[in-house]
Motif scaffolding. Sequence first.
Motif, mmCIF file in Angstrom:
data_model
loop_
_atom_site.group_PDB
_atom_site.id
_atom_site.type_symbol
_atom_site.label_atom_id
_atom_site.label_comp_id
_atom_site.label_asym_id
_atom_site.label_seq_id
_atom_site.Cartn_x
_atom_site.Cartn_y
_atom_site.Cartn_z
ATOM 1 N N SER A 148 29.927 8.605 -79.925
ATOM 2 C CA SER A 148 29.987 7.899 -78.653
ATOM 3 C C SER A 148 31.038 6.792 -78.691
ATOM 4 N N ALA A 149 31.053 6.008 -79.772
ATOM 5 C CA ALA A 149 32.046 4.934 -79.900
ATOM 6 C C ALA A 149 33.456 5.496 -79.979
ATOM 7 N N ALA A 150 33.613 6.640 -80.655
ATOM 8 C CA ALA A 150 34.928 7.265 -80.749
ATOM 9 C C ALA A 150 35.403 7.743 -79.384
ATOM 10 N N ILE A 151 34.473 8.306 -78.595
ATOM 11 C CA ILE A 151 34.828 8.743 -77.242
ATOM 12 C C ILE A 151 35.316 7.558 -76.417
ATOM 13 N N THR A 152 34.610 6.435 -76.534
ATOM 14 C CA THR A 152 34.964 5.257 -75.755
ATOM 15 C C THR A 152 36.293 4.661 -76.199
ATOM 16 N N ALA A 153 36.530 4.602 -77.514
ATOM 17 C CA ALA A 153 37.690 3.891 -78.038
ATOM 18 C C ALA A 153 38.961 4.736 -78.057
ATOM 19 N N PHE A 154 38.825 6.046 -78.313
ATOM 20 C CA PHE A 154 40.008 6.854 -78.581
ATOM 21 C C PHE A 154 40.335 7.880 -77.505
ATOM 22 N N VAL A 155 39.362 8.262 -76.696
ATOM 23 C CA VAL A 155 39.608 9.310 -75.706
ATOM 24 C C VAL A 155 39.862 8.667 -74.347
ATOM 25 N N PRO A 156 41.019 8.883 -73.758
ATOM 26 C CA PRO A 156 41.289 8.286 -72.441
ATOM 27 C C PRO A 156 40.391 8.889 -71.364
ATOM 28 N N ALA A 157 40.062 8.059 -70.387
ATOM 29 C CA ALA A 157 39.173 8.511 -69.316
ATOM 30 C C ALA A 157 39.761 9.696 -68.563
ATOM 31 N N SER A 158 41.086 9.771 -68.486
ATOM 32 C CA SER A 158 41.716 10.861 -67.753
ATOM 33 C C SER A 158 41.442 12.220 -68.385
ATOM 34 N N PHE A 159 41.115 12.246 -69.687
ATOM 35 C CA PHE A 159 40.845 13.523 -70.351
ATOM 36 C C PHE A 159 39.683 14.243 -69.708
ATOM 37 N N TRP A 160 38.622 13.478 -69.378
ATOM 38 C CA TRP A 160 37.416 14.107 -68.858
ATOM 39 C C TRP A 160 37.627 14.649 -67.454
ATOM 40 N N THR A 161 38.470 13.993 -66.683
ATOM 41 C CA THR A 161 38.749 14.513 -65.345
ATOM 42 C C THR A 161 39.529 15.816 -65.416
ATOM 43 N N ARG A 162 40.289 16.007 -66.497
ATOM 44 C CA ARG A 162 41.013 17.266 -66.669
ATOM 45 C C ARG A 162 40.141 18.343 -67.311
ATOM 46 N N ALA A 163 39.236 17.938 -68.212
ATOM 47 C CA ALA A 163 38.448 18.916 -68.967
ATOM 48 C C ALA A 163 37.311 19.505 -68.149
ATOM 49 N N LEU A 164 36.755 18.740 -67.225
ATOM 50 C CA LEU A 164 35.609 19.201 -66.443
ATOM 51 C C LEU A 164 36.027 19.463 -65.007
ATOM 52 N N PRO A 165 35.375 20.417 -64.349
ATOM 53 C CA PRO A 165 35.669 20.645 -62.927
ATOM 54 C C PRO A 165 35.426 19.392 -62.101
ATOM 55 N N ARG A 166 36.183 19.263 -61.035
ATOM 56 C CA ARG A 166 36.048 18.079 -60.194
ATOM 57 C C ARG A 166 34.694 18.034 -59.478
ATOM 58 N N ARG A 167 34.225 19.175 -59.051
ATOM 59 C CA ARG A 167 32.956 19.218 -58.331
ATOM 60 C C ARG A 167 31.803 19.074 -59.322
ATOM 61 N N THR A 168 30.877 18.187 -59.021
ATOM 62 C CA THR A 168 29.775 17.903 -59.936
ATOM 63 C C THR A 168 28.939 19.143 -60.206
ATOM 64 N N TYR A 169 28.654 19.932 -59.178
ATOM 65 C CA TYR A 169 27.798 21.103 -59.367
ATOM 66 C C TYR A 169 28.457 22.141 -60.276
ATOM 67 N N ALA A 170 29.780 22.191 -60.295
ATOM 68 C CA ALA A 170 30.478 23.087 -61.209
ATOM 69 C C ALA A 170 30.581 22.481 -62.608
ATOM 70 N N ALA A 171 30.665 21.152 -62.699
ATOM 71 C CA ALA A 171 30.792 20.488 -63.999
ATOM 72 C C ALA A 171 29.506 20.573 -64.811
ATOM 73 N N VAL A 172 28.356 20.660 -64.151
ATOM 74 C CA VAL A 172 27.073 20.667 -64.855
ATOM 75 C C VAL A 172 26.951 21.848 -65.821
ATOM 76 N N PRO A 173 27.132 23.108 -65.396
ATOM 77 C CA PRO A 173 27.016 24.210 -66.368
ATOM 78 C C PRO A 173 28.091 24.170 -67.442
ATOM 79 N N VAL A 174 29.285 23.700 -67.105
ATOM 80 C CA VAL A 174 30.340 23.594 -68.120
ATOM 81 C C VAL A 174 29.932 22.599 -69.198
ATOM 82 N N ALA A 175 29.394 21.458 -68.788
ATOM 83 C CA ALA A 175 28.948 20.457 -69.756
ATOM 84 C C ALA A 175 27.767 20.979 -70.570
ATOM 85 N N GLY A 176 26.886 21.767 -69.923
ATOM 86 C CA GLY A 176 25.754 22.332 -70.655
ATOM 87 C C GLY A 176 26.209 23.280 -71.744
#
Length: 335
Positions: free
Chosen positions: A77-105
């Motif tokens: 968790s600390a590594a995610i906060t310190a080293f991974v830019p926030a923009s990474f997650w917007t690119r890695a997961l679908p923009r729509r929340t309902y689509a992002a849920v199964p991908v994250a699962g």
Amino acid sequence: MTETSTTDHLAPHAGQGRDTGGIRLPWAFIVLVALLAAGRFLLAPYLTAPALQTWATVFVAVCVQALPFLVFGVALSAAITAFVPASFWTRALPRRTYAAVPVAGVAGAVLPGCECASVPVASGLMARGVAPPAALAFLLASPAINPVVLVATAVAFPDDPAMVVARFGASLTVAVLAGWIWARFGRAAWLPTPRRPVTHGQGRWSAFLDGMRHDLMHAGGFLVVGALAAATLNVSIPRAWLTAVAGVPVVSVLVLAFLAVLLSICSEADAFVAASLTTFSPTAKLAFLVVGPMVDLKLIALQAGTFGRAFAWRFAPLTLALAIGVSFVAGWALL
């Protein structure tokens, strides 16, 4: 349902975020670990009552078993906060929340940890801008469908490969359904976006160490509280009760589901406990395996400490109901 990251209201004021003597080690936590490891041997001669001995054994076992995974989750968790830019997650997961849920699962399958690790990781994901429903789906799926857990299940049930398939399918289904339901009905007031201490002027490694120390000290206390409750209930449930209800189909499933909540066994080990419950049906054992990594006493305590009691008292019953219902369906269809 998305959240935006804001400045931590608990962030240290100027000049208060650092130790003047260098990096401060979490000495209290280190002492706790040492006491847990040594206490079983030092106090054993004085614990003469069998129930008291069992209580001490269960308490130490839960804490010692969970600590490595808690530390792993906090570090990640600390590594995610310190080293991974926030923009990474917007690119890695679908923009729509309902689509992002199964991908994250599904992404939870790649993290070899137990439920103790998933809570701080999910908190770190939310703090970096991941939609809470997607982070919650990851929180539930990660300890239930990762490769270590599935291999352990296959070893515990060598003649029943369907149990592995049923566990994977039921657990992922519960995680996705819980995320979708939270996206539809959840409220921001129930789950404020987790914050991280302000790191202006800090290097990444300094921010990593500060974040890890903050989360470790915060979550460690709630782990101990959950272990105390699990040990107390473990020795207070008569084994004769379990034998009496094993032959009643619906009741046996409910009993093993609630037993999984109370025993708080790590997901890497729960399959061997389930396999030992030979008097219970496969569906009841499946409920034990699905519920345990998603709802147990130490996990509820960690969720309450990390996300707040308003969240824990809503999300835990929702997850428990979904896990029991999906286990019934999966057991009927696959077992």
